[in-house]
Design an enzyme around this catalytic site. Structure first.
Site, PDB file in Angstrom:
ATOM      1  CG  ASP A  55      -2.237   0.775   0.911  1.00 54.78           C
ATOM      2  OD1 ASP A  55      -2.623   0.862  -0.271  1.00 54.78           O
ATOM      3  OD2 ASP A  55      -2.850   1.295   1.857  1.00 54.78           O
ATOM      4  CG  ASP A 101      -4.474  -1.686  -4.266  1.00 50.44           C
ATOM      5  OD1 ASP A 101      -5.286  -1.760  -5.198  1.00 50.44           O
ATOM      6  OD2 ASP A 101      -4.788  -1.317  -3.120  1.00 50.44           O
ATOM      7  CG  ASP A 106     -12.451   0.330   1.809  1.00 50.31           C
ATOM      8  OD1 ASP A 106     -12.133  -0.846   1.579  1.00 50.31           O
ATOM      9  OD2 ASP A 106     -13.431   0.888   1.287  1.00 50.31           O
TER      10      ASP A 106
END
Length: 500
Positions: A132, A169, A313
């Site tokens: 992330d 991601d 989230d």
């Protein structure tokens, strides 16, 4: 960036990986024994029906099921919503919270349950180094630990029917300024090893392709190729996001065409109401089409619920930490659900049988001639005609974000942010400013924002900032990005502002 956090150099050729896996299988034998493995298969050759059998696996002890039990006395409405979510298959997330015996037990339980009902467990790996890029779900292992962890997972899955969504991601986020070129090189090296490990184990692996509103298909295809997508089953899109399925499939077909026909899966867990103006705990989101095996003649393998519906989230929009169960959000997802028509349960198994031979046996009752006319509908030619429909990307809503809304002076409110519409990136999006439900101004998103261009590759002229007049006191300030095409407008959200 928006994934699960629960309590809890490419090394050799594929043959070398397979040998390592064999050794690891012996070492990994744990307390819970997985079902007996079968011969390793090249999963790239399987049809979606062969890969997924009776469909994705549903666990009786999923996060939603546990929430339903925990909330039954203290939050009956929340428990009911959790029970609804628990009725459907959701992917099992593996991360830096699942190691050692916890990892093996988690994998073995899913394999055993899936073997019992003829389904296929779907796992998610989520522990890549610098995960992330410092966002809400930051973390992950160092490279050597991660590689060993992946090898252990591959060894445990070896020979079993399973699918793995590899590191959401991990490739799309390389567009983010927080992820530098050196990290991109490491990601490619790590993911390439992971692809080979799962391929040697006969496990279907899907690499990250972001979503339809993030990275251009040609750029995404380059990253996927570098990470080894042509040695994997394919790629995935829309994980933990909200974009409509038709829009995602149009994007995915373009990426597939640029990667040698790679197959793909789409996350529909929260896209029932489409894009909600933000990726993070999107307000007004709803559950999307329930998980099912693809059968439309495109490169779609399946629609899956990858993100756990009901899991936060991150600490945005009032949510708890990333991955924590958020009851009120789960209730809203259920209330706003668009689950689609019920998924045909064993129909996935029937599709391989629907070849010309069996069809000829099934059609004699109505008479041979009508049957001959009916069967071409199921042949590749008509489906090939059907697929161009999603090919031209449908009209989409603008992508927009509010950076700031505050009282900058007496009876003044200043707002800023960015917005663009992929229907026509050359045109500036109009942004309406509403105070207490009344439109007080419309501004244009044409201010230079290099950060937006770095993240989305859409050009820099998409920022906006303006100051409006508002009466003193507590006011509700809302922004709406006006769509350029037929996709509609995007509600950027509202915020309470105390005006001086």
């Amino acid at each position: 960036m928006r994934r699960e956090r629960r309590t809890a150099d490419r090394t050799s050729t594929v043959l070398g990986v397979a040998a390592a896996l064999a050794a690891l299988v012996t070492l990994a034998a744990g307390v819970l024994t997985a079902p007996a493995a079968v011969a390793v298969t090249d999963v790239r050759t399987l049809t979606p029906a062969q890969l997924y059998g009776a469909g994705p696996y549903r666990s009786d002890t999923s996060e939603a099921a546990r929430a339903a039990t925990a909330l039954v006395t203290t939050d009956p409405a929340g428990a009911a919503a959790a029970r609804t979510i628990a009725e459907y298959p959701v992917a099992t997330w593996l991360g830096d919270w699942t190691t050692g015996t916890t990892l093996t037990r988690t994998i073995d339980a899913a394999l055993a349950g899936a073997a019992k009902d003829g389904t296929t467990p779907v796992f998610v790996t989520y522990a890549v180094p610098h995960r992330d890029c410092g966002g809400y779900s930051s973390g992950g292992f160092d490279e050597s630990t991660y590689t060993a962890w992946v090898d252990q997972i591959a060894a445990r899955l070896a020979g079993h029917r399973a699918a793995v969504v590899v590191e959401p991601d991990s490739l799309a986020m390389l567009s983010n300024s927080a992820c530098d070129a050196r990290l991109g090189q490491q990601r490619t090296r790590i993911l390439s090893h992971e692809v080979d490990a799962f391929a040697a184990a006969g496990v279907a692996a899907y690499l990250d392709a972001g979503n339809s509103n993030w990275v251009q298909p040609a750029v995404m295809a380059e990253r996927l190729d570098a990470a080894g997508v042509r040695r994997a089953r394919g790629f995935f899109t829309n994980v933990a996001n909200y974009y409509p399925t038709a829009q995602e499939q149009a994007y995915a077909e373009k990426v597939s065409a640029a990667t040698g026909g790679a197959r793909y899966v789409i996350d529909t867990s929260r896209n029932g109401q489409g894009w909600r103006g933000t990726w993070c705990n999107g307000p007004g989101a709803g559950l999307g089409t329930t998980p099912r095996v693809g059968s439309d003649g495109t490169r779609l393998d399946a629609l899956l619920w990858v993100k756990t519906p009901g899991a936060s989230d991150g600490t945005c929009g009032g949510g708890p930490a990333a991955g924590r169960w958020w009851s009120s959000f789960a209730q809203a997802l259920v209330a706003n659900a668009r689950l689609g028509t019920p998924a045909p349960k064993p129909v996935a198994k029937a599709t391989p049988k629907a070849t010309p031979g069996p069809a000829a046996k099934a059609t004699p009752k109505p008479a041979p001639k009508p049957a001959a006319k009916a069967t071409p509908k199921a042949t590749p030619k008509p489906t090939a005609k059907a697929t161009p429909k999603p090919a031209p990307a449908p009209s989409v809503r603008p992508t927009a974000h509010r950076d700031r809304a505050e009282s900058s002076a007496v009876r003044r409110v200043s707002v800023s942010g960015w917005a663009f519409d992929r229907d026509d990136l050359r045109r500036a999006v109009a942004v309406r400013v509403l105070v207490d439900g009344r439109t007080v101004a419309t501004t244009t998103a044409d201010v230079s924002r290099p950060d937006v261009d770095r993240a989305f590759r859409v050009g820099a002229a998409h920022g906006f900032r303006t100051t409006v007049v508002a009466a003193s006191g507590k006011r509700t300030v809302c922004l709406t990005a006006v769509g350029i095409g037929a996709g509609g407008d995007t509600a950027v959200g509202c915020v309470a502002v105390t005006v001086r």
